[in-house]
Write an enzyme that holds these catalytic residues in place. Structure first.
Site, PDB file in Angstrom:
ATOM      1  CG  ASP A 288      53.628  25.317  41.227  1.00 55.94           C
ATOM      2  OD1 ASP A 288      52.110  25.067  41.674  1.00 55.94           O
ATOM      3  OD2 ASP A 288      54.139  25.758  41.357  1.00 55.94           O
ATOM      4  CE1 TYR A 289      44.980  25.969  43.072  1.00 48.19           C
ATOM      5  CE2 TYR A 289      45.208  27.575  40.589  1.00 48.19           C
ATOM      6  CZ  TYR A 289      44.788  26.891  42.000  1.00 48.19           C
ATOM      7  OH  TYR A 289      43.119  27.314  42.419  1.00 48.19           O
TER       8      TYR A 289
END
Length: 748
Positions: A288-289
């Site tokens: 994820d980011y």
């Protein structure tokens, strides 16, 4: 001298090999072609395939933004770009990768297509309320077709996190609290996105997220720590993830949380042990980011280089946004701290996805502007979005059958969301148009009812305000009406990522406006839009009808009108328990009984039981709850035998359901099981089957379910996944409080 000549010749051949761009050869098998590509790649080339950055102007969910994606693409150091959409933009970026780099390996373009691309469907929690797997799969199919037509190859969906806490804003993005229902929906969404063949131009890569436990963050606070047992992880959390592996999901995404002190992005247990060794998963894993760099504030890595090492060792294969792989992975390989075959395995998986999409064959096959124009938001898709939105709305209350409304009635339509187009499509609405193409409730009413519509409007108040300037206007038009329809709720930014809340009441002074309207003595229908189950005990006590519309999407205003006026008979059921107050959270139907279960009677014997002193234990609305404009009667619950042998045996469960009301209607018939005695404690009920069936007025249908020993398995005292011999109760009905009961015994 000969040795020197041969060496120079060899170096020349190697240079020539490296200098040549990749050319697709259809005579090579997939494995042979990937071997051919890998043989021309340096370690820097390989690491480049493991790097992902965002396009300028795209949605970002963190602070670390590196805008050098063009530079990295030209250097062959980018395998993927996300947030780049439309054929015009993606084709320009693809041309850089294919025509300006040494090898010409195409990019994968990713985007958060959560509940539609431009045609926006209800939020996933709303779609889950439909309990209609065909409709949910179709929604994902349409989203995939529009996305692919827009030049994008990959969505970061489905989110399959099982969540019990409506304070956590991202419940809006999931399928609710139940593992069985969540698993079925996860399969439907993967099948919808990916179709039967990823080479087809109307399909995209799915990405199962967030692995794992993200929805169970302490106190419902996004990104928070998770403390659960391995048994709970395997019984409740992991089954929907495993279901997507079996369905062929092309990629997985890490979660931000830690479990047992280890953040997901550094968890060998999750990725190496469970995902790879136990489940034999062969897709690729993306973070994820900025999740790799977040290992530093987590306190498990001292710097980004150590964070890189730990994430690669765990099995992470693509780095979203942190720059960790780009800046540190080649060095770690050259120093021998990371074996090159680990990198090779990761890159092969990424290249395989590009191969499956046909990008080596034709990097621009998704860049057809004509197809984009003809596909996005076409009439067929909009009609289906309207239908799925209707199927997703839960009728929570309908005293004295005030709904459906009659077109002859004078209706005062009041509230901050009556003319709203911005919030109605919800959070994570991709390229959805919030100002022009979404249908507001007011537009829907006027379109469906036409020129003879007997409706008046006043906003009354804003979503989040203490001002009462508009109250009097609302009261004045309400006085001249037969019925009041109040359209209220949260704004879309109050749910979704980074939108956890401690107060999940109706925000602002909307409740105060309802109290003033209540004084008029008129019947009031409350239409609520939200991304979570809110605490609406007062509203339930004081409103005549409540329609929970969630955020219904582009066609939401038309769909709400269809339901209010009986053009569609509501059939949705709650995928999450509605609490009476935040003090009950986390609350879910399949809790444990405890050693001191409370039976509901407040007397001396019941004082020292598992209960509250200031509230009932029961929820406001249970899991699986939802009303219809008609009524259904359940009877004649039968099992075809009282004993089932462990192994390959089965029991047939039948029940009669009669439509006893005045409308044709759909009913979600639900089957629950209770394991009465286990080697470890078991839930009071578990959903093990459901069927959504249309039953005409006066008609009776016999519904049949099949139970097998596999449906009864759990992780026992020795952490073995087994069905234990013993006695079981079966419950069938219209929600998780189903009263009809039968019993059987499982024998070894």
């Amino acid at each position: 001298m000969k040795k020197l000549i041969y060496s120079i010749a060899f170096l020349g051949l190697a240079f020539n090999a490296y200098a040549q761009k990749i050319k697709f050869d259809k005579t090579k098998s997939k494995t042979e072609f990937i071997d051919y590509v890998m043989n021309q790649m340096t370690i820097e080339d390989k690491v480049g395939q493991m790097v992902q950055y965002t396009y300028d102007g795209g949605d970002v969910t963190g602070s670390a933004i590196d805008k050098n994606y063009i530079k990295y693409t030209k250097q062959g150091m980018m395998g993927s770009i996300f947030n780049a959409t439309t054929t015009d933009i993606t084709k320009k970026l693809q041309k850089i990768a294919v025509e300006e780099t040494r090898l010409g390996i195409p990019l994968i373009f990713g985007y958060d297509v959560i509940h539609g691309y431009e045609t926006i469907f209800p939020i996933p929690l709303g779609e889950a309320s439909s309990w209609d797997l065909k409709a949910i799969e179709r929604s994902a199919q349409i989203a995939a077709e529009e996305t692919a037509a827009g030049g994008v190859h990959w969505t970061f969906a489905p989110m399959v996190d099982i969540g019990f806490d409506p304070r956590w804003g991202r419940v809006s993005e999931g399928a609710g609290e139940d593992t069985f229902l969540g698993s079925k929906i996860a399969i439907a969404r993967v099948n919808g996105f990916q179709g039967k063949n990823l080479h087809d131009l109307n399909t995209i890569l799915a990405c199962t997220k967030h692995f794992a436990g993200y929805a169970l963050a302490q106190a419902g606070r996004d990104y928070g720590s998770v403390e659960i047992s391995d048994r709970f992880l395997r019984d409740y959390v992991l089954p929907p993830f495993k279901a997507t592996v079996d369905a062929g999901a092309a990629s997985f995404m890490t979660s931000f949380n830690e479990i047992g002190g280890v953040p997901s992005t550094a968890s060998k247990y999750l990725y190496d042990q469970i995902l790879r060794k136990e489940w034999n998963y062969d897709g690729f894993v993306v973070t994820d980011y900025t999740a790799i760099q977040e290992l530093i504030p987590h306190g498990i890595a001292k710097d980004l280089e150590e964070a890189t090492l730990k994430s690669v060792e765990a099995g992470i294969e693509m780095d979203m946004m942190s720059g960790a792989f780009l800046n540190h992975l080649p060095k770690l390989v050259k120093e021998g701290k990371v074996k090159e075959d680990v990198i090779d395995t990761a890159v092969r998986r990424i290249l395989a996805a590009k191969y499956d999409l046909g990008l080596f064959e034709d990097p621009y096959r998704y860049s057809n502007a004509k197809r984009e124009k003809e596909t996005v938001m076409k009439k067929e898709f909009l009609n289906e979005a309207r239908d799925i939105a209707r199927k997703s709305m839960v009728l929570l209350k309908n005293d004295k059958q005030i709904l459906p409304l009659k077109e002859s009635q004078k209706v005062a339509v009041i509230g901050p969301l009556v003319k709203d187009e911005k919030n109605i499509i919800g959070n994570w609405a991709a390229r959805g148009d919030r100002f022009g193409k979404a249908w507001s409730v007011w537009e829907g009413l006027n379109d469906v009812l036409g020129k003879n519509a007997k409706i008046t409007y006043a906003q009354g108040t804003d979503i989040n305000t203490t001002k009462t300037d508009g109250f009097q206007e609302a009261i004045n038009i309400a006085k001249n009406s037969d019925v009041i329809v109040a359209v209220m709720g949260e704004n879309e930014g109050q749910t979704g990522e980074a939108a956890s809340q401690t107060n999940i009441d109706l925000p602002g002074n909307q409740k105060e406006l309802l109290k003033e309207l209540k004084k008029l003595g008129k019947p009031i229908v409350l239409v609520l839009m939200s991304g979570r189950p809110m605490t609406i005990s007062w509203e339930n006590d004081n409103m005549d009808a409540i329609l929970y519309a969630w955020y219904p999407g582009t066609m939401g205003g038309l769909a709400i009108t269809d339901v209010l006026y009986g053009k569609y008979n509501p059939s949705a059921k709650t995928p999450m328990t509605f609490p009476r107050s935040v003090g009950q959270i986390p609350i879910h139907y399949n809790q444990k009984n405890t050693g001191r279960p409370y039976l509901g009677d407040v007397d001396a014997e019941q004082k020292y039981k598992s209960r509250y002193t200031d509230s009932p234990n029961t929820p406001l609305f249970p899991f699986g709850y939802g009303l219809s404009y008609t009524t259904f009667d359940y009877s004649n619950l039968k099992l075809n035998k009282s004993t089932m042998k462990n192994g390959k045996d089965e029991i047939k469960v039948t029940v009669n359901v009669k439509n006893t009301g005045n409308y044709d209607g759909e009913e979600v018939v639900q089957l629950y099981v209770r394991d009465l005695v286990g080697s470890v404690t078991r839930p009071v009920r578990e959903l093990k089957g459901f069927e959504k069936v249309m039953i005409k007025k006066g008609e009776t249908k016999t519904i049949t379910f099949t139970l097998t020993p596999n449906d009864l398995k759990f992780y026992d005292i020795n952490m073995k996944h087994v069905a234990e011999a013993g006695d079981f109760d079966v419950f069938v009905g219209t929600n998780s409080n189903a009263p009809l009961k039968a019993s059987f015994t499982l024998v070894d």
